[in-house]
Motif scaffolding. Sequence first.
Motif, short mmCIF file in Angstrom:
data_model
loop_
_atom_site.label_atom_id
_atom_site.label_comp_id
_atom_site.label_asym_id
_atom_site.label_seq_id
_atom_site.Cartn_x
_atom_site.Cartn_y
_atom_site.Cartn_z
N HIS A 80 0.83 -1.20 0.00
CA HIS A 80 0.00 0.00 0.00
C HIS A 80 0.87 1.26 0.00
CE1 HIS A 80 -4.03 -1.57 0.28
NE2 HIS A 80 -3.72 -2.36 1.30
N THR A 81 0.41 2.28 -0.68
CA THR A 81 1.13 3.56 -0.72
C THR A 81 0.40 4.65 0.06
OG1 THR A 81 0.04 4.14 -2.81
CG2 THR A 81 2.18 3.02 -2.94
N GLY A 82 -0.69 4.29 0.71
CA GLY A 82 -1.43 5.23 1.55
C GLY A 82 -1.82 4.57 2.85
N GLY A 83 -2.43 5.34 3.74
CA GLY A 83 -2.83 4.82 5.04
C GLY A 83 -3.79 3.64 4.93
N GLY A 104 -6.50 4.00 -2.72
CA GLY A 104 -7.48 3.65 -3.73
C GLY A 104 -7.48 2.19 -4.14
N THR A 105 -6.93 1.31 -3.29
CA THR A 105 -6.91 -0.11 -3.63
C THR A 105 -7.44 -0.96 -2.49
OG1 THR A 105 -4.67 -0.54 -2.79
CG2 THR A 105 -4.86 0.21 -5.08
N CYS A 106 -7.93 -2.13 -2.88
CA CYS A 106 -8.20 -3.22 -1.94
C CYS A 106 -7.23 -4.33 -2.29
CB CYS A 106 -9.64 -3.71 -2.05
SG CYS A 106 -10.03 -5.12 -0.99
N GLY A 124 -11.10 5.40 -6.00
CA GLY A 124 -11.25 6.39 -4.94
C GLY A 124 -10.70 5.83 -3.64
N GLU A 125 -10.65 6.64 -2.62
CA GLU A 125 -10.08 6.21 -1.34
C GLU A 125 -10.93 5.15 -0.66
OE1 GLU A 125 -8.92 9.29 1.35
OE2 GLU A 125 -8.47 10.70 -0.27
N GLY A 126 -10.30 4.05 -0.26
CA GLY A 126 -11.01 3.01 0.47
C GLY A 126 -11.36 3.48 1.87
N LEU A 127 -12.53 3.06 2.36
CA LEU A 127 -12.99 3.52 3.67
C LEU A 127 -13.31 2.38 4.62
CD1 LEU A 127 -13.97 5.87 5.50
CD2 LEU A 127 -16.21 5.63 4.42
N GLY A 141 -16.35 -0.09 1.00
CA GLY A 141 -16.88 1.27 0.92
C GLY A 141 -15.79 2.22 0.46
N ARG A 142 -16.14 3.10 -0.49
CA ARG A 142 -15.17 4.00 -1.10
C ARG A 142 -15.62 5.45 -0.94
NH1 ARG A 142 -15.10 3.65 -7.43
NH2 ARG A 142 -16.88 5.04 -7.12
#
Length: 338
Positions: A80-83, A104-106, A124-127, A141-142
Motif C-alpha cells: 500500500h502507498t497510503g494509510g 485507492g486499492t483493496c 477512490g479512497e477506500g474507507l 466502501g469508497r
Amino acid sequence: MAPPHPRRPIAKDRFAALFPTLKVQTYHDPASRGPGSHTIRTIAWNPTGHLIATGSADRTLRIWNPEKPQVKNSTELRGHTGGIERVAWNPTKEAELASVSSDGTCRFWDVRSKTCTATVQLGGEGLTIAWAADGSVVMVGRKLTNIRPTNQDDTLIPITTHPTPTAQPSHPPSLQTNQCTFTHTTPPTHLLLTRGDGSVTISSYPSLQPLHTLHAHTSSCLSLALSPTARYLAIGGSDALISLYDTTDWVCKRTLTNLTGAVKSVGFSFDGSFVVGGSDEGNVLEVAHTESGEYVGKVDIGASGGCGVVAWHPGRYWIAWAGEGGGLKILGAAGGQL
C-alpha cells in the motif's frame, strides 16, 4: 482451517469477578513512539485467534502473533502507498487477509508467504470493508472525494473472491456509509450499513435494496457489530452512545452511556454475552453485559490517546485495542483466569 477453541461461556457475576485478573500485553513497534502518523486505525483477529492484524495511518500493515510481542516476531505486509483504513480476514481461511487503503486499492494477502495475491482498483479512497461469512464476497466502501469535496458520499463495491478477486458494479448510496457488515447467513442475504444521518439501513443482498431503517442515533453512526449469535446489533455513534437492537423485532432494547467521545468501533465477545466500544477520548475501557446493559469490567488505559479501535478474540475473553498515543495492546494475552 482448524476452528478456534473457545472457552466455555461464563455467567455475568463470575465474569465480573475474574475480569480484573486479566493482564495487558503491549506489542512494541519501533514506529509507534507516540501520537502521529503511525496511529493504528484498524485491528482484526484471524478466525482462529492465532494472529492479529493492525493497519496504520503511515501505511504499515503488520501481522502479530499474540504470544510474541516483539516486532521481530511479526510480519509486515508491504504494498500500500497510503494509510490503511480497514482490514478483514476471510472467515473461512486463517491466512487470507483483505485491506483497504486511502491509496485507492483493496489488496488481498497470503500472510504465510507475505505476498499480495490480488489488487483491486477502487477508483477512490477506500474507507471500510466487510467479508461475507462464507468468504464468497467482500464489500468495500469508497470515498468519492473527487466528486464531493466534503466527503459526504461514498460508493459500495462488491468484490467476488472466486476464482480471483473481481470488482462488480458499484452501488452509490445517498448518504455517507461509515461501516458495513453482512449478516451471518450462508450465502449472504443481507447487508447492514451505518449512515451519516444517524440511521442504519438493512438491505437485501445482492440487490442492496433497502428493507428497513433503524433511526439509531441523533448524529452520525460510526460503527456497528452483529453478535455471534445474531441476536443483537450494536451501533456506535458520534453522540458517544452504543445502542443495542434486538434483531428479532429491530427494537432498541438498551443504550450504553459510559463512553467519552465518538464510538469509532464496537464488538461482542465470542459468545455474544458482553460488548465493548472504542473511542479516541477518555482513559477507561468498559465492558457491558449484553442482556442487562450492566457494566461488568473496566480497564484503565491511562492517558495514551484512548482506544479508538477494539476487537474481541474469537474464542476467549481477550480484548485487543489501539489508540492515538500508542501501539497494539491485548488484555488477557499476558495472563489471567478468563
